[in-house]
Design a protein around this motif. Structure first.
Motif, PDB file in Angstrom:
ATOM      1  N   SER A  26       0.847  -1.203   0.000  1.00 21.85           N
ATOM      2  CA  SER A  26       0.000   0.000   0.000  1.00 21.85           C
ATOM      3  C   SER A  26       0.880   1.249   0.000  1.00 21.85           C
ATOM      4  CB  SER A  26      -0.972   0.006   1.189  1.00 21.85           C
ATOM      5  OG  SER A  26      -0.274   0.101   2.410  1.00 21.85           O
ATOM      6  N   TYR A  27       2.019   1.160   0.675  1.00 25.22           N
ATOM      7  CA  TYR A  27       2.937   2.300   0.689  1.00 25.22           C
ATOM      8  C   TYR A  27       3.520   2.557  -0.701  1.00 25.22           C
ATOM      9  CZ  TYR A  27       6.795   5.318   2.201  1.00 25.22           C
ATOM     10  OH  TYR A  27       7.662   6.369   2.355  1.00 25.22           O
ATOM     11  N   GLY A  30      -0.136   2.301  -3.326  1.00 23.08           N
ATOM     12  CA  GLY A  30      -1.380   2.960  -2.963  1.00 23.08           C
ATOM     13  C   GLY A  30      -2.396   1.996  -2.384  1.00 23.08           C
ATOM     14  N   ARG A 105       8.377   7.382  -0.097  1.00 24.09           N
ATOM     15  CA  ARG A 105       7.139   7.899  -0.687  1.00 24.09           C
ATOM     16  C   ARG A 105       6.439   8.835   0.296  1.00 24.09           C
ATOM     17  NH1 ARG A 105       8.350   5.251  -4.708  1.00 24.09           N
ATOM     18  NH2 ARG A 105       7.300   3.484  -5.684  1.00 24.09           N
ATOM     19  N   ALA A 111       0.090   9.520   4.020  1.00 23.30           N
ATOM     20  CA  ALA A 111      -0.335   9.043   2.695  1.00 23.30           C
ATOM     21  C   ALA A 111      -1.595   8.191   2.815  1.00 23.30           C
ATOM     22  CB  ALA A 111       0.790   8.247   2.041  1.00 23.30           C
ATOM     23  N   GLU A 115      -5.034   9.151   0.900  1.00 27.26           N
ATOM     24  CA  GLU A 115      -5.590   8.249  -0.112  1.00 27.26           C
ATOM     25  C   GLU A 115      -6.975   7.750   0.247  1.00 27.26           C
ATOM     26  OE1 GLU A 115      -2.743   5.268  -1.551  1.00 27.26           O
ATOM     27  OE2 GLU A 115      -1.225   6.510  -0.595  1.00 27.26           O
TER      28      GLU A 115
ATOM     29  N   ASP B  29     -13.021  10.907  -4.214  1.00 24.47           N
ATOM     30  CA  ASP B  29     -12.923   9.476  -3.906  1.00 24.47           C
ATOM     31  C   ASP B  29     -11.536   8.889  -4.143  1.00 24.47           C
ATOM     32  OD1 ASP B  29     -15.648   9.523  -3.351  1.00 24.47           O
ATOM     33  OD2 ASP B  29     -16.187   9.073  -5.426  1.00 24.47           O
ATOM     34  N   GLY B  30     -10.669   9.625  -4.811  1.00 27.40           N
ATOM     35  CA  GLY B  30      -9.329   9.106  -5.072  1.00 27.40           C
ATOM     36  C   GLY B  30      -9.148   8.703  -6.519  1.00 27.40           C
ATOM     37  N   ALA B 111      -2.635  15.982  -3.671  1.00 30.50           N
ATOM     38  CA  ALA B 111      -3.289  14.688  -3.458  1.00 30.50           C
ATOM     39  C   ALA B 111      -3.093  13.783  -4.675  1.00 30.50           C
ATOM     40  CB  ALA B 111      -4.771  14.888  -3.165  1.00 30.50           C
ATOM     41  N   VAL B 114       0.397  12.387  -4.511  1.00 30.42           N
ATOM     42  CA  VAL B 114       0.554  11.431  -3.408  1.00 30.42           C
ATOM     43  C   VAL B 114      -0.097  10.098  -3.782  1.00 30.42           C
ATOM     44  CG1 VAL B 114      -0.177  10.883  -1.046  1.00 30.42           C
ATOM     45  CG2 VAL B 114       0.726  13.161  -1.571  1.00 30.42           C
ATOM     46  N   GLU B 115      -1.263  10.174  -4.410  1.00 29.05           N
ATOM     47  CA  GLU B 115      -2.000   8.955  -4.725  1.00 29.05           C
ATOM     48  C   GLU B 115      -1.388   8.185  -5.882  1.00 29.05           C
ATOM     49  OE1 GLU B 115      -6.339   9.514  -4.837  1.00 29.05           O
ATOM     50  OE2 GLU B 115      -5.940  11.392  -3.795  1.00 29.05           O
ATOM     51  N   LYS B 117       1.734   8.185  -6.952  1.00 29.00           N
ATOM     52  CA  LYS B 117       3.052   7.642  -6.586  1.00 29.00           C
ATOM     53  C   LYS B 117       3.931   7.421  -7.810  1.00 29.00           C
ATOM     54  CE  LYS B 117       0.949   5.446  -2.585  1.00 29.00           C
ATOM     55  NZ  LYS B 117       1.420   6.388  -1.565  1.00 29.00           N
TER      56      LYS B 117
END
Lengths: 193, 193
Positions: A26-27, A30, A105, A111, A115, B29-30, B111, B114-115, B117
């Motif tokens: 997940s890191y 995501g 990250r 994070a 997310e 929602d991402g 965001a 970050v999401e 990556k």
């Protein structure tokens, strides 16, 4: 949470392998990482996974929890003889070091919350609690160091921490010479010694 | 990118509806939001969507681009008579206002990065460019205001901005009385008037 703990140093249990896979994948990729990918990385069947965790959400939260328990590196040892100011700067110096690591990250607890976009998600709650502890560390040290408004300094410093970790995590700024220096500026202004 | 632009104020085109859906649903929602959900929200068939965009990644990037074009609210008007210091603080005052809005989820450009990556993702590139512009604004104003190291002040301020927007977005801190005051402390230390 019900499995008998048979862990030892060299042989992680299936449960531990799932937790580690959840935390690391997940890191890296995501929170959208699939259950299949998690089970495959852990070498555990989906059936076994669902015997140990009620849902992927549950697994994500437990994985972050396990990471937090192992993740004491950011804060200096409680018995370190340094001044409050030095103890606070220590955190930002470690952050600058971590920011240079290839797989960095950003802060995993931030994070996860960015997310998930849901403060009530079990993994968001874990992330929130870990960062509240960091904020409390800053506040307490600022108070010991003579800040007139330690709570305010705690808010400033954790905000700075999150900004620095986020910008390093997305590779917008390597934060070298920036994070600790800016913390120092804020500590100067608050009179923290 | 090839559709004839038939837009007017009242009737958004299918392409515009897709862009708006991509920007708002990914924000809410991402980035894991599905193509089906995007098409449904826009009232456009998947077939039509894939005639306009090569992929969801392409759509996410174009949606963020459109948002950026409409999103001039954070920075003061170029002809405002305020001092550099006031112009910089204006940005943090707006941020504190936005942080109180119910649907606020933090800076959409941060965001997204970050999401995803992945700094090479087309939508990450859009986010990166928008924030580089904000950093340049801070740097230029700091320079005009007398900072000895305007580039450093620019890095500090955009880091502060990202930290504040992230913490407000995850509901960890409403940043009221915090973001602009901390910017003021950094400007004081840098001698920006």
């Amino acid at each position: 949470m019900t499995a008998v703990n048979t862990e030892n140093e060299s042989v992680p249990t299936p449960r531990e392998r799932l937790l580690d896979a959840a935390a690391s994948l997940s890191y890296q990729d995501g929170v959208g990482v699939g259950v299949e990918a998690l089970c495959k990385a852990a070498g555990v069947s989906k059936r076994s996974m669902y015997q140990m965790f009620t849902s992927k959400d549950d697994l994500l939260a437990a994985g972050l929890e396990r990471r937090a328990a192992a993740d004491e590196r950011l804060v200096p040892p409680a018995d370190s003889p340094s001044s409050p100011r030095e103890r606070i700067l220590y955190v930002f110096e470690r952050l600058e070091e971590h920011a240079l690591l290839e797989g960095y990250r950003g802060c995993p607890y931030l994070a996860m919350q960015v997310e998930l976009k849901d403060p009530e998600h079990p993994a968001s709650r874990v992330g929130h609690r870990v960062k509240a502890q960091l904020e409390a560390f800053f506040r307490d040290e600022a108070g010991r160091g003579g800040a007139a408004e330690p709570e305010f300094v705690g808010r400033q410093l954790v905000l700075l921490f999150d900004g620095a970790s986020a910008r390093a995590g997305i590779r917008a700024d390597d934060v070298q010479g920036l994070a600790a220096a800016t913390a120092g500026t804020l500590l100067d202004a608050a009179g923290v010694r």
